[in-house]
Write a protein that holds these residues in place. Structure first.
Motif, PDB file in Angstrom:
ATOM      1  N   ARG A  81       0.836  -1.204   0.000  1.00 47.20           N
ATOM      2  CA  ARG A  81       0.000   0.000   0.000  1.00 47.20           C
ATOM      3  C   ARG A  81       0.871   1.255   0.000  1.00 47.20           C
ATOM      4  NH1 ARG A  81      -0.980   3.507   3.558  1.00 47.20           N
ATOM      5  NH2 ARG A  81      -0.161   2.273   5.260  1.00 47.20           N
ATOM      6  N   GLU A  82       1.918   1.260   0.815  1.00 45.59           N
ATOM      7  CA  GLU A  82       2.822   2.404   0.852  1.00 45.59           C
ATOM      8  C   GLU A  82       3.528   2.588  -0.494  1.00 45.59           C
ATOM      9  OE1 GLU A  82       3.956   2.197   5.612  1.00 45.59           O
ATOM     10  OE2 GLU A  82       5.116   1.030   4.150  1.00 45.59           O
ATOM     11  N   ALA A  83       3.958   1.484  -1.090  1.00 50.97           N
ATOM     12  CA  ALA A  83       4.623   1.556  -2.394  1.00 50.97           C
ATOM     13  C   ALA A  83       3.662   2.097  -3.451  1.00 50.97           C
ATOM     14  CB  ALA A  83       5.152   0.186  -2.796  1.00 50.97           C
ATOM     15  N   GLN A  84       2.416   1.645  -3.429  1.00 54.53           N
ATOM     16  CA  GLN A  84       1.430   2.133  -4.394  1.00 54.53           C
ATOM     17  C   GLN A  84       1.212   3.638  -4.226  1.00 54.53           C
ATOM     18  OE1 GLN A  84      -1.895  -0.400  -3.548  1.00 54.53           O
ATOM     19  NE2 GLN A  84      -1.415  -1.800  -5.226  1.00 54.53           N
ATOM     20  N   ASN A  85       1.140   4.090  -2.984  1.00 50.93           N
ATOM     21  CA  ASN A  85       0.946   5.512  -2.725  1.00 50.93           C
ATOM     22  C   ASN A  85       2.142   6.322  -3.237  1.00 50.93           C
ATOM     23  OD1 ASN A  85      -0.137   7.921  -1.693  1.00 50.93           O
ATOM     24  ND2 ASN A  85       0.974   7.648   0.222  1.00 50.93           N
ATOM     25  N   LEU A  86       3.354   5.851  -2.980  1.00 49.40           N
ATOM     26  CA  LEU A  86       4.540   6.563  -3.442  1.00 49.40           C
ATOM     27  C   LEU A  86       4.624   6.565  -4.972  1.00 49.40           C
ATOM     28  CD1 LEU A  86       7.031   5.261  -0.758  1.00 49.40           C
ATOM     29  CD2 LEU A  86       6.263   7.627  -1.022  1.00 49.40           C
ATOM     30  N   ASP A  91       3.737   9.348 -10.224  1.00 48.32           N
ATOM     31  CA  ASP A  91       2.915   9.514 -11.430  1.00 48.32           C
ATOM     32  C   ASP A  91       2.366  10.940 -11.517  1.00 48.32           C
ATOM     33  OD1 ASP A  91       3.352   6.902 -12.206  1.00 48.32           O
ATOM     34  OD2 ASP A  91       1.422   6.171 -11.456  1.00 48.32           O
ATOM     35  N   GLU A  92       1.908  11.473 -10.393  1.00 49.13           N
ATOM     36  CA  GLU A  92       1.421  12.848 -10.359  1.00 49.13           C
ATOM     37  C   GLU A  92       2.546  13.810 -10.720  1.00 49.13           C
ATOM     38  OE1 GLU A  92      -1.711  14.295  -9.686  1.00 49.13           O
ATOM     39  OE2 GLU A  92      -2.254  12.223 -10.147  1.00 49.13           O
ATOM     40  N   ARG A  99       3.307  18.731 -18.147  1.00 52.50           N
ATOM     41  CA  ARG A  99       2.605  19.998 -18.374  1.00 52.50           C
ATOM     42  C   ARG A  99       3.578  21.172 -18.377  1.00 52.50           C
ATOM     43  NH1 ARG A  99      -1.763  19.052 -14.273  1.00 52.50           N
ATOM     44  NH2 ARG A  99      -0.769  20.812 -13.266  1.00 52.50           N
ATOM     45  N   TYR A 100       4.509  21.163 -17.426  1.00 54.27           N
ATOM     46  CA  TYR A 100       5.494  22.241 -17.359  1.00 54.27           C
ATOM     47  C   TYR A 100       6.377  22.260 -18.608  1.00 54.27           C
ATOM     48  CZ  TYR A 100       4.709  23.234 -12.343  1.00 54.27           C
ATOM     49  OH  TYR A 100       4.187  23.606 -11.135  1.00 54.27           O
ATOM     50  N   ASP A 112      10.052  23.953  -8.381  1.00 60.99           N
ATOM     51  CA  ASP A 112       8.848  23.276  -7.914  1.00 60.99           C
ATOM     52  C   ASP A 112       8.958  21.763  -8.111  1.00 60.99           C
ATOM     53  OD1 ASP A 112       6.117  23.111  -6.931  1.00 60.99           O
ATOM     54  OD2 ASP A 112       5.532  22.748  -9.018  1.00 60.99           O
ATOM     55  N   LEU A 113       9.443  21.349  -9.282  1.00 58.90           N
ATOM     56  CA  LEU A 113       9.601  19.917  -9.549  1.00 58.90           C
ATOM     57  C   LEU A 113      10.610  19.295  -8.595  1.00 58.90           C
ATOM     58  CD1 LEU A 113       9.534  19.925 -13.452  1.00 58.90           C
ATOM     59  CD2 LEU A 113       7.781  19.007 -11.914  1.00 58.90           C
TER      60      LEU A 113
END
Length: 136
Positions: A81-86, A91-92, A99-100, A112-113
């Motif tokens: 679960r932690e790996a999926q969140n990271l 991905d975000e 976009r930048y 910012d990046l």
């Protein structure tokens, strides 16, 4: 037997993909040591090509961070679960970076990046330390 074979195949695939991702970065990453922002073609100092942006710095950091997340999950230092969140956070980050980059990166966007990558790295360190029911 099949589990051990699957783990070996997965580890080999992970290592091969890490090498494939890191090779172009290593070829372009002049003068940067671990944690060092100075020297060479450093994107944060404005040197090098394309106004200081050669694509190697942040991409290399991102690839190394993805590899560290995968390794921590594989070794059981963080939960699935932690790996999926990271990975979702990475991905975000990738979507935002895309976009930048469409209009070229400004100094603020590069900063910012980098801040976002640093935050994901801090989250990984915290997840590794919190144990969350893991044995070690």
């Amino acid at each position: 037997m099949t589990t051990a074979l699957t783990k070996k195949a997965l580890l080999s695939l992970l290592a091969a993909s890490a090498v494939a991702i890191a090779t172009p970065t290593l070829a372009q990453d002049y003068g940067r040591g671990h944690g060092d922002r100075g020297g060479g073609y450093d994107q944060d100092r404005g040197g090098g090509y394309n106004g200081g942006w050669n694509g190697g710095g942040l991409n290399g950091d991102q690839a190394r961070l993805a590899q560290r997340i995968d390794r921590a999950a594989y070794n059981g230092r963080i939960s699935r679960r932690e790996a999926q969140n990271l990975r979702w956070q990475l991905d975000e980050y990738q979507r935002l970076e895309w976009r930048y980059r469409r209009d070229g990166l400004s100094r603020w966007e590069r900063r910012d990046l980098q801040d976002r990558l640093d935050r994901i790295e801090r989250n990984l360190r915290e997840e590794r330390r919190d144990r969350d029911g893991r044995r070690w």
